[in-house]
Write a protein that holds these residues in place. Sequence first.
Motif, PDB file in Angstrom:
ATOM      1  N   SER A   1      79.781  40.836  36.867  1.00 57.22           N
ATOM      2  CA  SER A   1      79.503  39.773  38.206  1.00 57.22           C
ATOM      3  C   SER A   1      77.832  39.478  38.328  1.00 57.22           C
ATOM      4  O   SER A   1      77.701  38.680  39.063  1.00 57.22           O
ATOM      5  CB  SER A   1      80.027  40.315  39.210  1.00 57.22           C
ATOM      6  N   TRP A   2      76.993  40.490  37.451  1.00 52.77           N
ATOM      7  CA  TRP A   2      75.831  40.021  37.808  1.00 52.77           C
ATOM      8  C   TRP A   2      75.256  39.042  36.848  1.00 52.77           C
ATOM      9  O   TRP A   2      75.996  38.314  36.227  1.00 52.77           O
ATOM     10  CB  TRP A   2      74.880  41.175  37.392  1.00 52.77           C
TER      11      TRP A   2
ATOM     12  N   VAL B   1      68.593  39.141  34.228  1.00 56.13           N
ATOM     13  CA  VAL B   1      68.363  40.678  33.927  1.00 56.13           C
ATOM     14  C   VAL B   1      67.468  40.605  32.686  1.00 56.13           C
ATOM     15  O   VAL B   1      67.866  39.807  31.919  1.00 56.13           O
ATOM     16  CB  VAL B   1      69.798  41.367  33.690  1.00 56.13           C
ATOM     17  N   GLY B   2      66.649  41.583  32.675  1.00 59.99           N
ATOM     18  CA  GLY B   2      65.919  41.749  31.575  1.00 59.99           C
ATOM     19  C   GLY B   2      65.904  43.232  30.834  1.00 59.99           C
ATOM     20  O   GLY B   2      66.524  44.308  31.559  1.00 59.99           O
ATOM     21  N   VAL B   3      65.460  43.313  29.697  1.00 59.41           N
ATOM     22  CA  VAL B   3      65.350  44.334  28.987  1.00 59.41           C
ATOM     23  C   VAL B   3      63.890  44.723  28.426  1.00 59.41           C
ATOM     24  O   VAL B   3      63.455  43.802  27.557  1.00 59.41           O
ATOM     25  CB  VAL B   3      66.385  44.555  27.745  1.00 59.41           C
TER      26      VAL B   3
ATOM     27  N   MET C   1      72.572  42.769  23.800  1.00 59.49           N
ATOM     28  CA  MET C   1      73.673  42.016  23.068  1.00 59.49           C
ATOM     29  C   MET C   1      74.898  43.264  23.563  1.00 59.49           C
ATOM     30  O   MET C   1      75.985  42.474  23.949  1.00 59.49           O
ATOM     31  CB  MET C   1      73.779  42.152  21.587  1.00 59.49           C
ATOM     32  N   ASP C   2      74.805  44.321  23.930  1.00 63.46           N
ATOM     33  CA  ASP C   2      75.784  45.291  24.183  1.00 63.46           C
ATOM     34  C   ASP C   2      76.180  45.129  25.625  1.00 63.46           C
ATOM     35  O   ASP C   2      77.496  45.015  25.932  1.00 63.46           O
ATOM     36  CB  ASP C   2      75.281  46.624  24.205  1.00 63.46           C
ATOM     37  N   LEU C   3      75.127  44.808  26.438  1.00 70.63           N
ATOM     38  CA  LEU C   3      75.470  44.501  27.780  1.00 70.63           C
ATOM     39  C   LEU C   3      75.609  43.154  28.299  1.00 70.63           C
ATOM     40  O   LEU C   3      75.409  42.803  29.533  1.00 70.63           O
ATOM     41  CB  LEU C   3      74.166  45.139  28.822  1.00 70.63           C
ATOM     42  N   ARG C   4      75.352  42.043  27.557  1.00 71.49           N
ATOM     43  CA  ARG C   4      75.439  40.707  27.614  1.00 71.49           C
ATOM     44  C   ARG C   4      74.396  40.205  28.685  1.00 71.49           C
ATOM     45  O   ARG C   4      74.647  39.390  29.411  1.00 71.49           O
ATOM     46  CB  ARG C   4      76.677  40.144  28.183  1.00 71.49           C
ATOM     47  N   ILE C   5      73.116  40.837  28.294  1.00 73.70           N
ATOM     48  CA  ILE C   5      71.916  40.361  29.120  1.00 73.70           C
ATOM     49  C   ILE C   5      71.211  39.160  28.305  1.00 73.70           C
ATOM     50  O   ILE C   5      71.002  39.102  27.248  1.00 73.70           O
ATOM     51  CB  ILE C   5      70.914  41.613  29.084  1.00 73.70           C
ATOM     52  N   HIS C   6      70.793  38.094  29.477  1.00 69.62           N
ATOM     53  CA  HIS C   6      70.463  36.910  28.866  1.00 69.62           C
ATOM     54  C   HIS C   6      68.887  36.703  29.239  1.00 69.62           C
ATOM     55  O   HIS C   6      68.426  35.591  29.093  1.00 69.62           O
ATOM     56  CB  HIS C   6      71.343  35.696  29.223  1.00 69.62           C
TER      57      HIS C   6
ATOM     58  N   CYS D   1      62.584  38.204  36.949  1.00 70.60           N
ATOM     59  CA  CYS D   1      63.986  39.137  36.815  1.00 70.60           C
ATOM     60  C   CYS D   1      64.205  39.521  38.197  1.00 70.60           C
ATOM     61  O   CYS D   1      63.501  39.923  38.894  1.00 70.60           O
ATOM     62  CB  CYS D   1      63.942  40.215  35.682  1.00 70.60           C
ATOM     63  N   ASP D   2      65.680  39.744  38.398  1.00 69.73           N
ATOM     64  CA  ASP D   2      65.927  40.495  39.603  1.00 69.73           C
ATOM     65  C   ASP D   2      66.533  42.195  39.272  1.00 69.73           C
ATOM     66  O   ASP D   2      66.507  42.968  39.972  1.00 69.73           O
ATOM     67  CB  ASP D   2      67.140  39.938  40.055  1.00 69.73           C
ATOM     68  N   VAL D   3      66.834  42.322  38.039  1.00 63.25           N
ATOM     69  CA  VAL D   3      67.215  43.658  37.568  1.00 63.25           C
ATOM     70  C   VAL D   3      66.465  43.710  36.045  1.00 63.25           C
ATOM     71  O   VAL D   3      66.602  42.871  35.196  1.00 63.25           O
ATOM     72  CB  VAL D   3      68.852  43.844  37.342  1.00 63.25           C
ATOM     73  N   VAL D   4      65.815  44.919  35.945  1.00 63.21           N
ATOM     74  CA  VAL D   4      65.546  45.104  34.632  1.00 63.21           C
ATOM     75  C   VAL D   4      65.794  46.581  33.936  1.00 63.21           C
ATOM     76  O   VAL D   4      65.488  47.709  34.726  1.00 63.21           O
ATOM     77  CB  VAL D   4      63.829  45.063  34.426  1.00 63.21           C
TER      78      VAL D   4
END
Length: 414
Positions: A97-98, A103-105, A151-156, A185-188
């Motif tokens: 749902s995020w 979201v960043g890495v 890729m694993d967490l579908r972070i774009h 970003c809102d979450v990293v």
Amino acid sequence: MSGVARGRGVAVTGMGLVTPAGIGVEENWRRVLSGVSAAATDPELKGEKVDISCRVPGFDPTAELGRRTAWKLDRFTQLAVVGARQAVADAALDTGSWDCTRVGVVIGNSLGGASTLEKQLRTYCAGTPEDVSALMIPMSMVNMVAGYVAMDLRIHGPSLVTATACASGASAIGTAREWLLSGLCDVVLAGGTESAISPGTLNGLSRMGALSGRTDDPGAASRPFAADRDGFVAGEGAAILVLERCADATARGARRYADIAGFSATSDAHHATAPHPRGEGLARALRAALDDAGVLPDEVEHVNAHGTSTPMNDLTEARALHSVLGAGAAVTSTKGVTGHTLAAAGAVEAAYTALSLYHGAIPPTANVQSLDPSIDVEIDVVTGSARHRPISVAASTSLGFGGHNAALVLTVAA
């Protein structure tokens, strides 16, 4: 200026720890509080001059990731992907749902897939180039760990790797904080990973004089700030933190382990592998991080130091800490337990610093019987057993080959 500038802080709302101290936050915290070293004789280093290491105990990549995923990843990436999954779950975030574009890495790494590269080059040099794996390059490239976590967490959102040697994990957390404060970003997901315990890599470190030669007693080999320290024990591991703006974390009712209130980085511009003898670069980084956080030096109650157990680092770092903080902060190095996890170290130790604030406990520095008398400044090194007391402000310091210095200031969640 006294008091923390809360508007510049970001919250640690989740952690994933896969280290020599164990798999998972609870297991890690119990082990570092115990002060029992994870170092042991390493069967994969049999016949080498230095045959001890700190490996992650009981890590089964196939069980953790499934065979199809595990076989195509070098171990440094496997550790990080598992750590990232743990961190997201610990933060109670729903990846379904995020907004994945927000979201960043950012993950610190230094040596990449050194073990894979070494193995494949041996295959090539044996005269069978047709047996070299087609996955050699994607398994060994340092950037791929951020790519595979995304890729694993579908972070774009944005993803990258910071490479500042043993300060890489701290650099990643500092970078992630800026992404959040800038609104990128809102979450990293931020942290560090390393798994380069191979004969070639350790031989190189041994030739430099960086490793402990106490191979007959591996459990006592890593002894930061001790009079008889002789080098570090190489370790592996990953630590991934979920970072969010404090207001966002509060709004969703998230648990906050601690807040990252300040960060700074500097360069020694002194020597390829030796720190500045007076620790001037680290001292500047720590002062700037305190200014960033709005914290006075005498407000810092605890420092999780880089503390590698090498003669040069520990003396240099002690001087730097004393020049900024005096003797008031309780100093520990958890590398006595974990060994030196290299590029992961800054993130692992930032996580432990956050846990110290959250639980009100300072882990001991393992294996220290007597402090080095050549350390010509007074610092309060925690030895013997953990100290249990409330902590409001703490710092974590990191240094790396190339003269990289990084300092993080953490505060108890408001």
